[in-house]
Write an enzyme that holds these catalytic residues in place. Structure first.
Site, short mmCIF file in Angstrom:
data_model
loop_
_atom_site.label_atom_id
_atom_site.label_comp_id
_atom_site.label_asym_id
_atom_site.label_seq_id
_atom_site.Cartn_x
_atom_site.Cartn_y
_atom_site.Cartn_z
CG MET A 68 -0.34 0.01 2.56
SD MET A 68 0.11 1.65 3.23
CE MET A 68 -1.48 2.42 3.39
CE1 TYR A 69 3.59 1.56 4.37
CE2 TYR A 69 5.73 0.61 3.91
CZ TYR A 69 4.71 0.89 4.80
OH TYR A 69 4.82 0.48 6.12
CB SER A 70 3.82 4.97 -3.41
OG SER A 70 4.45 6.01 -2.72
CG LEU A 71 -2.17 3.41 -3.80
CD1 LEU A 71 -3.21 4.13 -4.62
CD2 LEU A 71 -2.83 2.41 -2.85
#
Length: 327
Positions: free
Chosen positions: A58-61
């Site tokens: 989910m970090y920066s998708l």
């Protein structure tokens, strides 16, 4: 660099873990650096001997995984590195794109492997517990990934001790792969993990890899963002969790104690706060998120800082109980 084993596994990791949430797509958060700007951090980490790198889908998708994988493939030696990722938070608003169902775990792992550009994830962690999915379903899916060779070890992040104990018991009862790590919220300002989670991890041989070791930069500056005249950084303005997690009036006293000890020693507040955490029982490697190279250097320098019993007592004395934060 110093190395240690992750819990009671045979896996050897550096005592500093580079957190990669700051690398990816600046459109996701204002403080995030793109691929080109991220390169110096991976160069410095690898030159220092860091072999432990933490990211999440989910970090920066997904862009964080892409950046992390790109630079570790180009600059590092894959067999020497320990690459982690995490699963849980939604990747979109569509059904089955979040949570810890078998379907999402399996498809999310495959997607993370593609973005990272690797064949196996060394440590795959649930980013949070999922109240909507039976823990048995989650653990069976993770065990499947281990047996397929897509994942080497599994871990968890941020939960209640009873949830973690239940998961460990379910794995033991069914002969499934067992969580080997707990990535929890733990630093000088927030020490609620010392009550139940950390004793459980020590008893069960679980490696502790704390996130927010510097309380999202507060301990590095030895100043709360709400203090009069406090310097506002890009991270401060773009991080809604800072005010949510560090809102206790007593935090000011802890920060003041840190500043006093650091000044007396001639060390930076970041190095002292990190040294305190590195010295706590069961802590394997704090996860250091850096947006400046000196942030990473301060964490590395902390490995050589030895606090006296009196200094530790001074740092810990002002702490008061907090509401649970970070779950």
């Amino acid at each position: 660099m110093q190395y240690t084993q992750l819990g009671k596994t045979g896996l050897k990791v550096s005592r500093i873990c580079l957190g990669c949430m700051s690398f990816g797509d600046p459109a996701w958060r204002a403080y995030v650096m793109d691929r080109a700007a991220s390169r110096p951090f991976f160069v410095k980490a690898l030159e220092a001997g860091i072999n432990f790198f933490d990211t999440a889908d989910m970090y920066s998708l997904g862009a964080s995984e892409e950046v992390t994988g790109h630079w570790l493939r180009e600059l590092g030696r894959r067999d020497e590195l320990v690459i982690t990722s995490k699963v849980h938070f939604p990747m979109s608003d569509a059904p089955n794109m979040g949570g810890l169902s078998r379907k999402h775990i399996v498809q999310a792992c495959d997607a993370s492997l593609r973005r990272l550009g690797i064949e196996t994830i060394d440590l795959y962690q649930i980013h949070r517990f999922d109240p909507l999915t039976p823990i048995e379903e989650t653990l069976a899916a993770l065990d499947q990934l281990v047996r397929q060779g897509k994942v080497q070890y599994i871990g968890a992040s941020a939960g209640y001790a009873w949830q973690f104990a239940k998961a460990l018991y379910a794995s033991d009862r069914n002969g499934w792969a067992r969580f080997v790590s707990m990535q929890n919220h733990y630093n000088l300002i927030y020490r609620e993990e010392e009550r139940e989670m950390i004793p459980l991890c020590l008893e069960e041989g679980i490696g502790i890899i704390p996130f927010s070791p510097l309380a999202r930069g507060i301990l590095a500056r030895a100043q709360l963002p709400t203090a009069p005249g406090a310097k506002q950084t890009t991270r401060t303005g773009a991080d809604p969790l800072m005010a949510e997690r560090y809102d206790s009036p007593n935090d000011t006293d802890v920060v003041a104690a840190l500043g006093a000890v650091a000044r007396a020693r001639g060390d930076s507040p970041a190095a002292v706060a990190m040294a305190w955490l590195l010295g706590k029982p069961g802590v394997t490697a704090p996860i250091v998120g850096a947006t400046k190279l000196d942030h990473l250097q301060a964490a590395i320098d902390a490995l050589n800082v030895r606090l006296s019993t009196e200094e530790i007592a001074a740092l810990e004395a002002p702490y008061q109980p907090h509401q649970i934060r970070g779950h």
